[in-house]
Design a protein around this motif. Sequence first.
Motif, PDB file in Angstrom:
ATOM      1  N   ASP A  75      -4.876  -0.700  -4.888  1.00 37.76           N
ATOM      2  CA  ASP A  75      -4.929   0.428  -5.829  1.00 37.76           C
ATOM      3  C   ASP A  75      -5.462  -0.085  -7.159  1.00 37.76           C
ATOM      4  O   ASP A  75      -5.021  -1.128  -7.648  1.00 37.76           O
ATOM      5  N   ARG A 124       0.213   0.234  -8.652  1.00 44.70           N
ATOM      6  CA  ARG A 124       0.391  -1.029  -7.934  1.00 44.70           C
ATOM      7  C   ARG A 124       1.787  -1.580  -8.159  1.00 44.70           C
ATOM      8  O   ARG A 124       2.467  -2.017  -7.240  1.00 44.70           O
ATOM      9  N   LYS A 162       4.735  -1.949  -5.437  1.00 42.99           N
ATOM     10  CA  LYS A 162       5.243  -3.303  -5.194  1.00 42.99           C
ATOM     11  C   LYS A 162       6.752  -3.362  -5.388  1.00 42.99           C
ATOM     12  O   LYS A 162       7.470  -3.959  -4.573  1.00 42.99           O
ATOM     13  N   THR A 173      -0.788  -7.601  -3.819  1.00 43.58           N
ATOM     14  CA  THR A 173      -1.471  -6.473  -4.449  1.00 43.58           C
ATOM     15  C   THR A 173      -2.880  -6.873  -4.885  1.00 43.58           C
ATOM     16  O   THR A 173      -3.097  -7.981  -5.367  1.00 43.58           O
TER      17      THR A 173
END
Length: 414
Positions: free
Chosen positions: A129, A135, A139, A151
């Motif tokens: 992303d 993100r 996460k 990520t």
Amino acid sequence: MERILVIEDNKTLANLIAKKISKELDIEVDVAYSMSEAKLFLKGYKYFLTLSDINLPDAPDGEIIDYVIKTGNHVIILTSNIDKNFRRKMFEKNIIDYIHKSGIEDINYIIANIKRLIKNKQHKVLVVDDSVVFRKQMKDMLNNLFFNVITVAHGEEAINILDTTPDISLVLTDYNMPVMNGLELTTQIRKKYKKSELCVIALSGQSDDEEIALFLKSGANDFIKKPFSKEEFSCRVNNSIEALENINEITNQTIRDFLTGLYNRRYFFKEVGKYFDNAVRNDENFSIAMVNIDDFKQINDRYGQDMGDKVIVHLADILMSETSSEDVVARFGGDEFCVLLKNVSSENAINVFERIRQNVLTSVAMSDKDEEIRYTISIGIALNYEDTLEDTVNEADMYLYNAKENGRNQVVYK
């Protein structure tokens, strides 16, 4: 051993939950009936998970939840409060789940949830992303579900990660991204990975039915519209991972030997057949050996079939430990095994199988009565390939027969 803390002032319920978790999951469980007791446990131990009521005698307004989160522990809330607004407020905190305690089925759900979280530790998830905010949000949620998380900002980075990290189970990808968008990424992933090998969940904030259909047709397993709730996100991710595990389990049942966990004969001839053709074409050195336990019938007759099975498993473990992850070890049936050593010289292949023979000779399998069972093996090696894989296996089998005829407990090769 993992450890769980149950915080619940209803002693009957708390002890019931603790007893069922300990029995079904082999996890050590501590029980606290108040916030003060919980603090003592949290200071003394690091917990895999905390199951906590909201209202306690010395913390009536949910103070325990904030305290547990502050200590860095994972939390599942147990409560009789069914107010939707309150539930929504609790999910704004860093909790895993919010469970109503209304009966035995809720306890069963808790246990299933714990099993899922334990399994999640084995999985890697790739988040793709371009939004730093999203993100981080994803996460944090995934980490709270015990996933290992990587990520990246766009599809091209994701492809690079997948090339270097082949054990990723799930890719979560946004649609609109620079360099390579989510739809292009999904298409590229499906050129290399089947749905049964890697899950893809697409996300988008400006999605319509056509966009969702495009993603699903391109190979996405699921689609999540932004913004999403923590509950929806967790359920969709867990469901995708569970579906992947179920497919893998079914696949393993068809290609694995039930007793040893080694590949079976069917898998060997199907998959090694592909390798055989490429290796012959590229002039790669390899060796195929047939391995058999000497006088196995006498072991069964003397100690029983259960002990015979243990000897087979014992040999399977030795074969796996003495070969590399690139090699293929299969049980053809009974006490007969076939081993493929890849990219190996004849001399090294002979050394490997001689080492296996010596290892078996000097080790023991233990019976249920703590009796030491000693046994030997015979090995026939085809160092040069024949016209087909089947012919090469038959060649190794002929040398195995010679080893048996010449006195057993030896390695024979051309």
